[in-house]
Every structure is written in C-alpha cells, then in structure tokens.
Scaffold this motif. Structure first.
Motif, PDB file in Angstrom:
ATOM      1  N   TYR A  16     -23.346   2.033  48.397  1.00  0.00           N
ATOM      2  CA  TYR A  16     -22.433   2.818  47.565  1.00  0.00           C
ATOM      3  C   TYR A  16     -22.587   2.491  46.078  1.00  0.00           C
ATOM      4  CZ  TYR A  16     -20.379   4.073  52.005  1.00  0.00           C
ATOM      5  OH  TYR A  16     -20.203   4.550  53.283  1.00  0.00           O
TER       6      TYR A  16
ATOM      7  N   CYS B 221     -19.494  -7.012  44.907  1.00  0.00           N
ATOM      8  CA  CYS B 221     -19.595  -5.591  45.245  1.00  0.00           C
ATOM      9  C   CYS B 221     -19.504  -5.385  46.752  1.00  0.00           C
ATOM     10  CB  CYS B 221     -20.925  -5.019  44.753  1.00  0.00           C
ATOM     11  SG  CYS B 221     -21.102  -5.039  42.955  1.00  0.00           S
ATOM     12  N   TYR B 222     -19.074  -4.199  47.142  1.00  0.00           N
ATOM     13  CA  TYR B 222     -18.996  -3.823  48.554  1.00  0.00           C
ATOM     14  C   TYR B 222     -20.408  -3.753  49.129  1.00  0.00           C
ATOM     15  CZ  TYR B 222     -18.202  -0.792  52.618  1.00  0.00           C
ATOM     16  OH  TYR B 222     -18.170  -0.255  53.877  1.00  0.00           O
TER      17      TYR B 222
ATOM     18  N   PRO C 143     -15.690  -7.332  48.474  1.00  0.00           N
ATOM     19  CA  PRO C 143     -14.769  -6.200  48.571  1.00  0.00           C
ATOM     20  C   PRO C 143     -15.082  -5.320  49.782  1.00  0.00           C
ATOM     21  CG  PRO C 143     -15.690  -6.389  46.356  1.00  0.00           C
ATOM     22  CD  PRO C 143     -16.441  -7.342  47.222  1.00  0.00           C
ATOM     23  N   GLY C 144     -14.043  -4.744  50.366  1.00  0.00           N
ATOM     24  CA  GLY C 144     -14.218  -3.736  51.403  1.00  0.00           C
ATOM     25  C   GLY C 144     -14.333  -2.356  50.766  1.00  0.00           C
ATOM     26  N   ARG C 145     -14.453  -1.355  51.616  1.00  0.00           N
ATOM     27  CA  ARG C 145     -14.664  -0.001  51.095  1.00  0.00           C
ATOM     28  C   ARG C 145     -13.480   0.499  50.259  1.00  0.00           C
ATOM     29  NH1 ARG C 145     -17.505   5.077  54.037  1.00  0.00           N
ATOM     30  NH2 ARG C 145     -17.413   6.422  52.223  1.00  0.00           N
TER      31      ARG C 145
ATOM     32  N   ASP D 200     -17.802  -5.080  57.981  1.00  0.00           N
ATOM     33  CA  ASP D 200     -18.506  -5.126  56.699  1.00  0.00           C
ATOM     34  C   ASP D 200     -19.637  -6.142  56.746  1.00  0.00           C
ATOM     35  OD1 ASP D 200     -16.792  -3.223  55.704  1.00  0.00           O
ATOM     36  OD2 ASP D 200     -15.541  -4.635  54.593  1.00  0.00           O
TER      37      ASP D 200
ATOM     38  N   HIS E 213     -13.611  -1.120  46.951  1.00  0.00           N
ATOM     39  CA  HIS E 213     -14.694  -0.511  46.171  1.00  0.00           C
ATOM     40  C   HIS E 213     -14.216   0.802  45.545  1.00  0.00           C
ATOM     41  CE1 HIS E 213     -18.788   0.754  45.102  1.00  0.00           C
ATOM     42  NE2 HIS E 213     -18.449   1.941  45.589  1.00  0.00           N
TER      43      HIS E 213
ATOM     44  N   THR F 142     -21.368  -1.428  55.538  1.00  0.00           N
ATOM     45  CA  THR F 142     -20.867  -1.730  56.878  1.00  0.00           C
ATOM     46  C   THR F 142     -22.016  -1.935  57.848  1.00  0.00           C
ATOM     47  OG1 THR F 142     -18.938  -0.376  56.410  1.00  0.00           O
ATOM     48  CG2 THR F 142     -19.340  -0.902  58.701  1.00  0.00           C
TER      49      THR F 142
END
Length: 197
Positions: free
Chosen positions: A29, A94-95, A50-52, A103, A55, A98
């Motif tokens: 992403y 940063c994310y 970080p998760g989605r 993740d 993000h 998955t």
C-alpha cells in the motif's frame, strides 16, 4: 548515515522519518510512516507495525488493539494521543501488508535505519511498553523466544520496561489462558502510568 542522523535537529529527524521511503518497493500500500513522539514524551509504546486501519488514518493504535491498550493503561484517547505524554514508535513504521495468518512482520529495514537515532533523543521516558515478539527481541536484551515467558518475567524489567502481549482481539485466547496478566500486571501498569503522567 547514523552519524548524520545524530547531528540533525530533532524536528528535522522526525520529518525525515515521516518522509521515509526505504521500503517503498516492498509495501503493498506504499509507505506511510506512522509515529508519534516529542522530546517531552514520558512513556514509550513500542508495537509491531501499523495495521491497515492505522495506515488509512495515519493515527497509531486507532483500532480495537488501541482501545484495549488504552484500557490497560487507564488513560483517555486524549492523553494517549498527546505526544508530550506518549511516544509511539513501532518496530516498523509502515503497514507491511497481510499474510496468511494476519498482518506481515515489520519490515526489517526500518529499525536499523531509524530506531537508535530516535530513542537517543527521548531522554524523558520513564516507562517503555514493549508489545509483541518483534519489540521484545529488540528491546529486551535477554528476551526468550516466547512472548509468554517474557511477560511472565515482567518484574525483572519493572518499573522502567514492561514486556506485554499484543492487545489485539486475536490475542483473546492468550488472555483467557493467562488471567494473571490482567489480574496482576494491569493494576501495576495503571499506577505507574498515572504517576508518570
């Protein structure tokens, strides 16, 4: 590069972190470093990455994990997002995307590039919350392979550092199997947080 980072004014260092693109080609992403810190910060929260949702919003722990972490700490969202009180520096900024079971791990480039330069500037930290296996491996010099073992040995690091399980809802089973964590550790954590803030 490390010598150069050490000479940068703090605000400029943080700007460079927030503009970092060293993992850009591997991030599904794109890069969006999510950190929170001030040289006044009293508590350091070290998560994984970080998760989605984080993000997308750019706000650390802006998800059910953050809700539980704030509950454990006994503080409001307002206090949690006050950088004069809390610094939030995940192991990866940063994310990472998955994988099959959740993740992906934090990108390995991030911590060596930035972590020491940032931590050296946080001289007012009175408590570091070390959350999850990647944070344990970096911040606990004698970390065991098992998160459970590290958390069981929490008194060894207290009151400056607290190894913790991840507050994710995915860890509900761990919390049910280890009720001592919420029964013993959380009260101590809340008292310590209150005394620092």
């Amino acid at each position: 590069m490390k010598d150069t980072l050490a000479q940068l004014p703090f605000d400029e260092l943080v700007c460079q972190v927030r503009a970092c693109t060293i993992c850009a080609e591997t991030l599904p992403y794109g890069p969006r470093p999510v950190v929170q810190l001030s040289q006044e910060s009293r508590i350091l929260v070290v998560g994984q990455a970080p998760g989605r949702r984080v993000h997308e919003t750019g706000l650390p722990f802006n998800d059910p994990s953050g809700d539980r972490l704030r509950q454990w700490m006994g503080i409001t969202r307002e206090s949690f997002y006050d950088d004069r009180k809390l610094a939030i520096l995940p192991m990866g900024f940063c994310y990472p995307g998955t994988g099959k079971s959740g993740d992906l791990p934090p990108r390995p480039e991030c911590a060596p590039a930035w972590r020491n330069a940032l931590l050296e500037r946080l001289s007012n930290i009175g408590l570091t919350l070390v959350i999850g296996q990647y944070a344990h491996a970096w911040h606990l010099p004698d970390a065991k392979k098992s998160v459970t073992e590290n958390v069981q040995n929490w008194r060894k690091y207290w009151p400056d550092v607290l190894p913790m399980p991840h507050p994710s809802p995915r860890n509900n089973l761990w919390l049910r199997r280890n009720p001592w964590f919420e029964e013993e550790v959380i009260l101590q954590l809340q008292e310590r947080v209150s005394s620092l803030l």
